[in-house]
Motif scaffolding. Structure first.
Motif, PDB file in Angstrom:
ATOM      1  N   GLN A  73      46.065 -34.542  10.416  1.00  0.00           N
ATOM      2  CA  GLN A  73      46.397 -35.299  11.745  1.00  0.00           C
ATOM      3  C   GLN A  73      47.955 -35.390  11.778  1.00  0.00           C
ATOM      4  OE1 GLN A  73      44.552 -36.266  14.269  1.00  0.00           O
ATOM      5  NE2 GLN A  73      46.048 -37.730  14.855  1.00  0.00           N
ATOM      6  N   ALA A  74      48.570 -35.185  10.821  1.00  0.00           N
ATOM      7  CA  ALA A  74      50.091 -35.424  10.893  1.00  0.00           C
ATOM      8  C   ALA A  74      50.815 -34.507  11.850  1.00  0.00           C
ATOM      9  CB  ALA A  74      50.833 -35.207   9.424  1.00  0.00           C
ATOM     10  N   LEU A  75      49.930 -33.262  11.712  1.00  0.00           N
ATOM     11  CA  LEU A  75      50.579 -32.355  12.632  1.00  0.00           C
ATOM     12  C   LEU A  75      50.270 -32.440  14.042  1.00  0.00           C
ATOM     13  CD1 LEU A  75      49.794 -29.080  10.581  1.00  0.00           C
ATOM     14  CD2 LEU A  75      51.978 -30.414  10.643  1.00  0.00           C
ATOM     15  N   GLU A  76      49.181 -33.126  14.498  1.00  0.00           N
ATOM     16  CA  GLU A  76      48.605 -33.527  15.706  1.00  0.00           C
ATOM     17  C   GLU A  76      49.878 -34.789  16.337  1.00  0.00           C
ATOM     18  OE1 GLU A  76      46.336 -32.389  17.796  1.00  0.00           O
ATOM     19  OE2 GLU A  76      46.864 -33.948  18.982  1.00  0.00           O
ATOM     20  N   GLU A  77      50.170 -35.459  15.261  1.00  0.00           N
ATOM     21  CA  GLU A  77      51.196 -36.879  15.673  1.00  0.00           C
ATOM     22  C   GLU A  77      52.602 -36.077  15.635  1.00  0.00           C
ATOM     23  OE1 GLU A  77      49.956 -39.722  12.924  1.00  0.00           O
ATOM     24  OE2 GLU A  77      48.023 -39.698  14.009  1.00  0.00           O
ATOM     25  N   GLU A  78      52.775 -35.169  14.859  1.00  0.00           N
ATOM     26  CA  GLU A  78      54.181 -34.516  14.873  1.00  0.00           C
ATOM     27  C   GLU A  78      54.541 -33.511  15.964  1.00  0.00           C
ATOM     28  OE1 GLU A  78      55.114 -32.584  11.104  1.00  0.00           O
ATOM     29  OE2 GLU A  78      57.062 -31.793  11.974  1.00  0.00           O
ATOM     30  N   TYR A  79      53.558 -32.755  16.372  1.00  0.00           N
ATOM     31  CA  TYR A  79      53.717 -31.909  17.556  1.00  0.00           C
ATOM     32  C   TYR A  79      52.646 -31.354  18.379  1.00  0.00           C
ATOM     33  CZ  TYR A  79      53.088 -28.386  13.792  1.00  0.00           C
ATOM     34  OH  TYR A  79      52.595 -27.772  12.875  1.00  0.00           O
ATOM     35  N   HIS A  80      51.689 -32.265  18.271  1.00  0.00           N
ATOM     36  CA  HIS A  80      50.059 -31.788  18.950  1.00  0.00           C
ATOM     37  C   HIS A  80      49.420 -30.712  18.514  1.00  0.00           C
ATOM     38  CE1 HIS A  80      50.639 -35.194  21.611  1.00  0.00           C
ATOM     39  NE2 HIS A  80      52.021 -34.661  22.092  1.00  0.00           N
ATOM     40  N   GLY A  81      49.725 -30.317  17.290  1.00  0.00           N
ATOM     41  CA  GLY A  81      48.873 -29.296  16.409  1.00  0.00           C
ATOM     42  C   GLY A  81      48.884 -28.059  16.953  1.00  0.00           C
ATOM     43  N   TRP A  82      47.766 -27.510  17.478  1.00  0.00           N
ATOM     44  CA  TRP A  82      47.865 -25.947  17.971  1.00  0.00           C
ATOM     45  C   TRP A  82      48.249 -25.974  19.447  1.00  0.00           C
ATOM     46  CZ3 TRP A  82      46.728 -22.157  14.612  1.00  0.00           C
ATOM     47  CH2 TRP A  82      45.715 -22.599  13.711  1.00  0.00           C
ATOM     48  N   GLU A  83      48.679 -26.946  20.123  1.00  0.00           N
ATOM     49  CA  GLU A  83      49.326 -26.888  21.234  1.00  0.00           C
ATOM     50  C   GLU A  83      50.940 -26.404  20.983  1.00  0.00           C
ATOM     51  OE1 GLU A  83      48.879 -30.122  23.712  1.00  0.00           O
ATOM     52  OE2 GLU A  83      46.717 -30.343  23.240  1.00  0.00           O
ATOM     53  N   ASN A  84      51.483 -26.388  19.989  1.00  0.00           N
ATOM     54  CA  ASN A  84      52.793 -26.128  19.828  1.00  0.00           C
ATOM     55  C   ASN A  84      53.069 -24.895  18.836  1.00  0.00           C
ATOM     56  OD1 ASN A  84      55.384 -26.402  18.874  1.00  0.00           O
ATOM     57  ND2 ASN A  84      55.648 -28.361  19.431  1.00  0.00           N
ATOM     58  N   ARG A  85      53.733 -24.164  19.252  1.00  0.00           N
ATOM     59  CA  ARG A  85      54.097 -22.914  18.649  1.00  0.00           C
ATOM     60  C   ARG A  85      54.350 -23.082  17.111  1.00  0.00           C
ATOM     61  NH1 ARG A  85      54.378 -16.910  19.729  1.00  0.00           N
ATOM     62  NH2 ARG A  85      55.427 -16.259  17.798  1.00  0.00           N
ATOM     63  N   ARG A  86      55.038 -24.435  16.786  1.00  0.00           N
ATOM     64  CA  ARG A  86      55.311 -24.678  15.624  1.00  0.00           C
ATOM     65  C   ARG A  86      54.380 -24.620  14.558  1.00  0.00           C
ATOM     66  NH1 ARG A  86      58.315 -30.430  15.888  1.00  0.00           N
ATOM     67  NH2 ARG A  86      58.207 -30.177  13.469  1.00  0.00           N
ATOM     68  N   ILE A  87      53.066 -24.447  14.775  1.00  0.00           N
ATOM     69  CA  ILE A  87      52.009 -24.540  14.145  1.00  0.00           C
ATOM     70  C   ILE A  87      51.813 -23.308  13.437  1.00  0.00           C
ATOM     71  CG2 ILE A  87      50.270 -23.860  15.704  1.00  0.00           C
ATOM     72  CD1 ILE A  87      48.581 -26.265  13.984  1.00  0.00           C
ATOM     73  N   VAL A  88      52.329 -22.243  13.890  1.00  0.00           N
ATOM     74  CA  VAL A  88      52.179 -20.806  13.240  1.00  0.00           C
ATOM     75  C   VAL A  88      52.863 -20.742  12.079  1.00  0.00           C
ATOM     76  CG1 VAL A  88      52.745 -18.421  13.639  1.00  0.00           C
ATOM     77  CG2 VAL A  88      51.878 -19.934  15.740  1.00  0.00           C
ATOM     78  N   ASP A  89      53.827 -21.234  11.999  1.00  0.00           N
ATOM     79  CA  ASP A  89      54.891 -21.144  10.828  1.00  0.00           C
ATOM     80  C   ASP A  89      53.972 -22.277   9.691  1.00  0.00           C
ATOM     81  OD1 ASP A  89      56.474 -19.718  11.530  1.00  0.00           O
ATOM     82  OD2 ASP A  89      58.112 -21.163  11.931  1.00  0.00           O
ATOM     83  N   ASP A  90      53.592 -23.502  10.037  1.00  0.00           N
ATOM     84  CA  ASP A  90      52.981 -24.370   9.147  1.00  0.00           C
ATOM     85  C   ASP A  90      51.695 -23.746   8.716  1.00  0.00           C
ATOM     86  OD1 ASP A  90      54.910 -26.151   9.159  1.00  0.00           O
ATOM     87  OD2 ASP A  90      54.238 -27.489  10.881  1.00  0.00           O
ATOM     88  N   TYR A  91      50.841 -23.097   9.486  1.00  0.00           N
ATOM     89  CA  TYR A  91      49.763 -22.411   9.024  1.00  0.00           C
ATOM     90  C   TYR A  91      49.944 -21.390   8.199  1.00  0.00           C
ATOM     91  CZ  TYR A  91      45.303 -19.714   9.018  1.00  0.00           C
ATOM     92  OH  TYR A  91      44.325 -18.773   8.779  1.00  0.00           O
ATOM     93  N   VAL A  92      50.999 -20.313   8.260  1.00  0.00           N
ATOM     94  CA  VAL A  92      51.084 -19.206   7.548  1.00  0.00           C
ATOM     95  C   VAL A  92      51.921 -19.894   6.142  1.00  0.00           C
ATOM     96  CG1 VAL A  92      52.646 -17.234   7.320  1.00  0.00           C
ATOM     97  CG2 VAL A  92      51.374 -17.645   9.598  1.00  0.00           C
ATOM     98  N   ASN A  93      52.550 -20.842   6.160  1.00  0.00           N
ATOM     99  CA  ASN A  93      53.202 -21.315   4.957  1.00  0.00           C
ATOM    100  C   ASN A  93      51.947 -21.991   3.910  1.00  0.00           C
ATOM    101  OD1 ASN A  93      54.879 -22.622   3.093  1.00  0.00           O
ATOM    102  ND2 ASN A  93      53.949 -24.668   3.816  1.00  0.00           N
TER     103      ASN A  93
END
Ligand code: BGP
Length: 482
Positions: free
Chosen positions: A129-149
């Motif tokens: 949920q922290a990713l939803e709160e930080e940057y709206h999860g899958w809506e933000n390109r930043r999730i790609v790096d977090d997921y791959v990490n």
């Protein structure tokens, strides 16, 4: 096709069964686990059947040894399960939680102890949920790096013991339910533009994970699991055949072409352009997708049902969230995309109590289509029947589930004879578990779990059903005795 002789299943065929972290584990805040999008979503009134949650689920987190022992006694060859991202990274990124990592170490080691091949799903819908709160999860390109990490952390930790990896579970379902139907987190409706953007991010995350895994373990086997509903044209009318082609491009090949070829189908792309909903694609993305596609080892298929496509006029039915989540037959509604297709019921086929079409031959169709379009090996990562089960004198008689699985395995066998390279068949599910929107009363398992919608009722004791003993025989005879 007709064959004079049949070959049946290959010798090393992986007879399996599947689950997902949120649906079985429970222990929702145990040992440093972070809160997930589902932990939040189920608490919104009206979202799940009788407000069920996975807080305790079937307590696999504490009972996994008992569950694995039952698998071993059954002779299971592979167990597909998912890892809860928030157990590993409670905030999605940053600090790592060793207790979470060691839980899956123990599970994997326990499986290996009995010669059961672990098949790991990296993402089965529960996002920190922290990713939803930080940057709206899958809506933000930043999730790609977090997921791959996150995925790379798993590969490094478990890659010495885990050979089979599934990057994503049913990207088509979690994105359409999350951004078009409002039925999964984040609960948005009819947001086509974001839906396609989210999908592009998920595709990049999948691709990044494939590349990272192959760098570390070139011999690992990797793919994504797609919820594939093959589609029949309503009749021989050309406009209904075109509705089927539209359906296939937008609902099936849109995802499978990415996994297998690293490209979006042209006609679907053209449609998105006219609707003004194409995703933003960065320089180099398509090359990354192509590179990953070249390394993918199989197409994962979750198969439950087929559908029918009929032309849907521009003022016709739209997407609806009126689904049957109660098990009262006949309450599902026809859905569609105006101007393209709608999906009426198929009156040649029976349905389950939740209005899911039962079509064993559709499983063979999946395999045939994937084989001729992609020429990839196939992992059937889910297939099963959700039903009401009853305990009678300490036993569970489920002849309907045996009949369902038998008919599907017969068709899968024909697919093998057709030349399709089927590597594994995982039933959904191993134990009974939480059905995301349908509560605990919709049961799928070989092993009954004594619990009700309200987690305060039930002992959580396990009872192998008749289908458990039947599948044991199927495995023992490599699918010859059904
Ligand atoms: C698939 C999911 C599973 C599982 C299954 C049965 O879409 O990957 O997680 O839930 O369907 O669906 P349901 O629980 O809705 O009956």
């Amino acid at each position: 096709m007709y064959f004079k002789e049949t070959k049946g299943f290959p010798k090393d065929f992986l007879w399996g069964s599947a689950s997902a972290a949120y649906q079985v584990e429970g222990g929702w805040d145990a040992d440093g686990k972070g809160v997930t999008n589902w932990d939040k979503f189920v608490r919104i009134p009206g979202k799940t059947f009788k407000a069920t949650t996975g807080d305790k689920a079937v307590d696999h987190y504490h009972r996994f040894k008992e569950d694995v022992k039952l698998m071993a006694d059954m002779g299971l060859k592979t167990y597909r399960f998912s890892i809860a991202w928030a157990r590993i990274y409670p905030n999605g990124n940053g600090e790592i939680n060793e207790a979470g990592l060691s839980f899956y170490d123990d599970l994997i080691n326990e499986l290996i102890k009995y010669g059961i091949e672990p098949m790991v799903t990296v993402y089965h819908w529960d996002m920190p949920q922290a990713l939803e709160e930080e940057y709206h999860g899958w809506e933000n390109r930043r999730i790609v790096d977090d997921y791959v990490n996150y995925a790379t952390t798993l590969f490094k930790r478990y890659g010495d013991r885990v050979k089979y990896w599934i990057t994503m579970n049913e990207q088509n379902i979690f994105t359409s339910f999350g951004w078009l139907k409002g039925m999964h987190p984040p609960g948005k409706e009819n947001d086509m533009k974001t839906f396609y953007q989210v999908n592009h991010h998920a595709n990049m995350a999948h691709a990044g994970a494939v590349l990272a895994l192959k760098e570390l373990y070139p011999d690992a086997k990797v793919g994504a699991s797609f919820a594939y509903s093959p589609c029949y044209a309503f009749d021989r009318k050309p406009e209904n055949a075109m509705a089927k082609a539209d359906y296939d491009d937008l609902q099936n090949y849109w995802w499978m072409d990415i996994y297998a070829y690293g490209r979006y189908p042209r006609s679907a792309w053209a449609y998105l352009e006219t609707m003004g909903v194409t995703p933003d694609i960065q320089d180099g993305d398509m090359e990354t997708l192509r590179k990953a596609a070249a390394l993918v080892n199989f197409m994962g298929v979750n198969y439950y049902q087929t559908c029918v496509a009929e032309y849907n006029p521009i003022d016709g039915v739209g997407m609806s969230n009126a689904m049957n989540t109660t098990g009262k037959k006949g309450t599902a509604q026809v859905q569609g995309v105006p101007g393209l297709y709608k999906n009426p019921a198929n009156d040649f086929l029976p349905t389950t109590d939740w209005d899911w079409t039962i079509d064993p031959m559709g499983l063979r169709m999946c395999c045939r289509d994937i084989t001729s379009r992609y020429d990839l090996p196939i992992v059937i990562s889910e297939n099963g029947l959700g039903a009401f089960d009853k305990v009678e004198d300490g036993q569970v008689h489920d002849p309907y589930r045996i009949a369902y699985l038998k008919a599907h395995i017969e068709e899968l066998k024909k697919a093998c004879d057709d030349g399709c390279q089927v590597l594994a068949y995982c039933t959904w599910s191993y134990t009974d578990l939480l059905s995301w929107l349908n509560g605990y009363q919709k049961r799928y398992g070989f092993v009954y779990v004594d619990r009700e919608e309200d987690e305060n009722y039930g002992t959580l004791n396990r009872i192998p059903k008749d289908s458990y003993y039947w599948y044991q025989k199927v495995i023992e005879t490599n699918g010859e005795e059904l």
